[in-house]
Enzyme design. Structure first.
Site, PDB file in Angstrom:
ATOM      1  N   GLY A 113       0.830  -1.199   0.000  1.00 21.35           N
ATOM      2  CA  GLY A 113       0.000   0.000   0.000  1.00 21.35           C
ATOM      3  C   GLY A 113       0.863   1.245   0.000  1.00 21.35           C
ATOM      4  O   GLY A 113       2.018   1.220  -0.425  1.00 21.35           O
TER       5      GLY A 113
ATOM      6  N   TYR B 280       4.955  -4.845  -6.725  1.00 24.69           N
ATOM      7  CA  TYR B 280       4.031  -4.172  -7.621  1.00 24.69           C
ATOM      8  C   TYR B 280       4.871  -3.636  -8.786  1.00 24.69           C
ATOM      9  O   TYR B 280       5.979  -3.120  -8.563  1.00 24.69           O
ATOM     10  CB  TYR B 280       3.301  -3.034  -6.893  1.00 24.69           C
ATOM     11  CG  TYR B 280       2.197  -2.470  -7.734  1.00 24.69           C
ATOM     12  CD1 TYR B 280       1.045  -3.210  -7.967  1.00 24.69           C
ATOM     13  CD2 TYR B 280       2.314  -1.223  -8.328  1.00 24.69           C
ATOM     14  CE1 TYR B 280       0.039  -2.716  -8.775  1.00 24.69           C
ATOM     15  CE2 TYR B 280       1.305  -0.705  -9.129  1.00 24.69           C
ATOM     16  CZ  TYR B 280       0.169  -1.464  -9.356  1.00 24.69           C
ATOM     17  OH  TYR B 280      -0.828  -0.981 -10.167  1.00 24.69           O
TER      18      TYR B 280
ATOM     19  N   CYS C 262       3.687  -6.153  -2.583  1.00 28.78           N
ATOM     20  CA  CYS C 262       3.310  -4.913  -3.261  1.00 28.78           C
ATOM     21  C   CYS C 262       4.374  -3.825  -3.072  1.00 28.78           C
ATOM     22  O   CYS C 262       5.531  -4.015  -3.403  1.00 28.78           O
ATOM     23  CB  CYS C 262       1.935  -4.481  -2.748  1.00 28.78           C
ATOM     24  SG  CYS C 262       1.148  -3.162  -3.667  1.00 28.78           S
ATOM     25  N   HIS C 263       4.007  -2.691  -2.505  1.00 30.70           N
ATOM     26  CA  HIS C 263       4.946  -1.595  -2.269  1.00 30.70           C
ATOM     27  C   HIS C 263       5.795  -1.809  -1.025  1.00 30.70           C
ATOM     28  O   HIS C 263       6.703  -1.028  -0.760  1.00 30.70           O
ATOM     29  CB  HIS C 263       4.193  -0.262  -2.163  1.00 30.70           C
ATOM     30  CG  HIS C 263       3.643   0.224  -3.471  1.00 30.70           C
ATOM     31  ND1 HIS C 263       2.538  -0.335  -4.065  1.00 30.70           N
ATOM     32  CD2 HIS C 263       4.059   1.206  -4.307  1.00 30.70           C
ATOM     33  CE1 HIS C 263       2.288   0.281  -5.197  1.00 30.70           C
ATOM     34  NE2 HIS C 263       3.200   1.227  -5.375  1.00 30.70           N
TER      35      HIS C 263
END
Length: 193
Positions: free
Chosen positions: A89, A139, A119-120
């Site tokens: 996120g 990501y 992801c982030h």
């Protein structure tokens, strides 16, 4: 199964599923999980963000849930934990600016303890300079950071995960089944039905 002590790093506007799902799953299988955020204590809450893939050029973002932290960041001593999980996120973009966060990550990496990042969340690993020579995913917008930091970026489907030694990474929450299963394997967690 031996219970593991897991440090779970998250923060305001961390991705909702990437906070809630792994936290609850690791508790469900019997691990002791401490969810922490810099400058917050046990009982404080963070606000999550829901990221979705709706056909636009990037993900959309909506306000998520209030997530209550169950441990205090100031008390988190990495030597007391067997593994680290980093939620994705927007939180990682500011968490990576915190020197103590970077020290924590380096402890886990240098001690070759299991690390799961999604992801982030990989942005924290690149700033900590612990991806050099490792194959990992993230990501896609974080891919160039992995390469610049000396890692080998693996472009995989959004529902796939990559394991390199004790490092387990995934591009986003659709990879939870593979990412979580791979992390449990690295942890040595056996689930008997």
């Amino acid at each position: 199964m031996a219970q593991k002590n897991i440090l779970f790093l998250t923060g305001d506007y961390a991705e909702d599923y990437e906070t809630m799902v792994p936290f609850q799953m690791l508790l469900m299988v019997g691990h002791n999980v401490h969810a922490v955020c810099p400058d917050k204590s046990a009982g404080d809450k963070i606000i999550t963000a829901i990221h979705d893939f709706e056909g636009d050029q990037t993900y959309s973002e909506k306000r998520g849930h209030n997530f209550v932290l169950n441990a205090s960041f100031a008390d988190a001593k990495p030597e007391n934990y067997d593994a680290l999980v980093i939620a994705g996120g927007r939180a990682p973009e500011y968490l990576r600016l915190n020197a103590k966060v970077i020290e924590l990550v380096k402890h886990f990496a240098y001690a070759d303890k299991p690390i799961a990042a999604i992801c982030h969340g990989i942005q924290i690993l690149t700033v900590a300079d612990v991806v050099r020579g490792k194959t990992l995913t993230a990501y896609p917008a974080v891919g160039p950071e992995v390469t610049i930091a000396g890692g080998h970026y693996a472009s995989v489907n959004v529902d796939e995960a990559v394991t390199d030694g004790n490092l387990v990474t995934a591009p986003a929450w659709p990879a939870h089944p593979q990412w979580i299963a791979a992390f449990l394997k690295v942890l040595g967690t056996e689930i008997k039905l």
